[in-house]
Design an enzyme around this catalytic site. Sequence first.
Site, PDB file in Angstrom:
ATOM      1  N   PRO A  12       1.816   6.564   0.292  1.00 57.20           N
ATOM      2  CA  PRO A  12       0.637   6.805   0.735  1.00 57.20           C
ATOM      3  C   PRO A  12      -0.216   7.574  -0.224  1.00 57.20           C
ATOM      4  CG  PRO A  12       2.089   8.525   1.719  1.00 57.20           C
ATOM      5  CD  PRO A  12       3.159   7.337   0.927  1.00 57.20           C
ATOM      6  N   ASP A  35      -4.180   0.002  -7.938  1.00 53.62           N
ATOM      7  CA  ASP A  35      -5.100  -0.086  -6.771  1.00 53.62           C
ATOM      8  C   ASP A  35      -5.852   1.317  -6.412  1.00 53.62           C
ATOM      9  OD1 ASP A  35      -4.545  -2.810  -6.463  1.00 53.62           O
ATOM     10  OD2 ASP A  35      -3.060  -2.361  -4.802  1.00 53.62           O
ATOM     11  N   LYS A  57      -8.974  -3.370  -4.787  1.00 56.02           N
ATOM     12  CA  LYS A  57      -9.613  -4.200  -3.951  1.00 56.02           C
ATOM     13  C   LYS A  57     -10.029  -3.563  -2.647  1.00 56.02           C
ATOM     14  CE  LYS A  57      -6.625  -7.637  -4.328  1.00 56.02           C
ATOM     15  NZ  LYS A  57      -6.058  -7.347  -5.512  1.00 56.02           N
ATOM     16  N   GLY A  89       1.243   2.226  -0.358  1.00 59.43           N
ATOM     17  CA  GLY A  89       2.249   2.011   0.554  1.00 59.43           C
ATOM     18  C   GLY A  89       3.470   1.024  -0.106  1.00 59.43           C
ATOM     19  N   ASP A  90       4.008   0.232   0.743  1.00 60.69           N
ATOM     20  CA  ASP A  90       5.027  -0.612   0.112  1.00 60.69           C
ATOM     21  C   ASP A  90       4.525  -1.806  -0.215  1.00 60.69           C
ATOM     22  OD1 ASP A  90       8.085  -1.201   0.396  1.00 60.69           O
ATOM     23  OD2 ASP A  90       7.120  -2.971   0.855  1.00 60.69           O
ATOM     24  N   ILE A  93       4.073  -5.349   1.881  1.00 58.78           N
ATOM     25  CA  ILE A  93       3.464  -5.396   2.992  1.00 58.78           C
ATOM     26  C   ILE A  93       1.995  -5.285   3.051  1.00 58.78           C
ATOM     27  CG2 ILE A  93       3.188  -3.959   5.277  1.00 58.78           C
ATOM     28  CD1 ILE A  93       6.084  -2.856   5.161  1.00 58.78           C
ATOM     29  N   THR A 118       5.922   2.756   3.399  1.00 63.03           N
ATOM     30  CA  THR A 118       4.755   2.156   3.964  1.00 63.03           C
ATOM     31  C   THR A 118       3.872   3.083   5.060  1.00 63.03           C
ATOM     32  OG1 THR A 118       3.831   0.167   5.225  1.00 63.03           O
ATOM     33  CG2 THR A 118       5.943   1.172   5.930  1.00 63.03           C
ATOM     34  N   MET A 172      -5.135  -2.589   8.373  1.00 64.55           N
ATOM     35  CA  MET A 172      -6.440  -2.962   7.766  1.00 64.55           C
ATOM     36  C   MET A 172      -7.280  -3.383   9.158  1.00 64.55           C
ATOM     37  SD  MET A 172      -5.603  -5.053   4.466  1.00 64.55           S
ATOM     38  CE  MET A 172      -4.139  -6.010   5.209  1.00 64.55           C
TER      39      MET A 172
END
Length: 243
Positions: A12, A35, A57, A89-90, A93, A118, A172
């Site tokens: 996280p 990211d 993104k 996260g992972d 996933i 995750t 999301m």
Amino acid sequence: MSGFVSFVSAGPGDPELLTVRGAARLREADVVLYDDLASGAILDLARPGANLVAVGKRAGRPSTKQQHVNRLLVDYAATGARVVRLKSGDAGIFGRLEEEIETLRAASIGYEIIPGVTSACVAAAEAGIPLTRRHTSRRVQFVTGADVTGELPKNLNWAALADPEATTVVYMGRRTFPNLAAKLIAHGLAADTPALFAESLGRPDERLLRTTIAELARQLARGGAATTAAVIVFGALAESDPA
């Protein structure tokens, strides 16, 4: 000479939740493609002098095209570099991992996947609840709240998602949850089913909101543009006052 790519799952964003192996790869890397959600303090673990390249993104914001990320992975590895692809996260996933793996395979570049924590697990842990329980929730399911267009996917398994004996985690889904909740209720899930909304997990501005699916849908429908990442957990175990 071909390099090597390590897909490192950052968790996280809290460096203490990064795996030992993931931290080791960051210390060894020549290049780190990261990211947005895997930036911040995690990048402090990278080797001094490593090339740090932002390839984030984010919905509704200027983002790096996936094809460009794929190209960078190949181009850097082709120089013989040790490349870390740092994902939040992972990585496996809802992280578009498959597309990047396929690109590396096509270019005959070696890679490894280092798993991570995750956001579903972090949200439950921060809220002090389990994701499963023998007699209450014997199944946990992860679902994306947005397809490639950013809308609610059309081919969701509504019978499974409306199962009151499952714990469901929506990734999301901040923008699409009002629509999702309406469909869940139409398929028989009680409007007062407990829900947990968790955003900015592992960060100083972390926020947890315990409510119901109907009330959460109402609140999110009134909200403006999102600037932080969030995950939604609903089902019996997301109860607002856990025993």
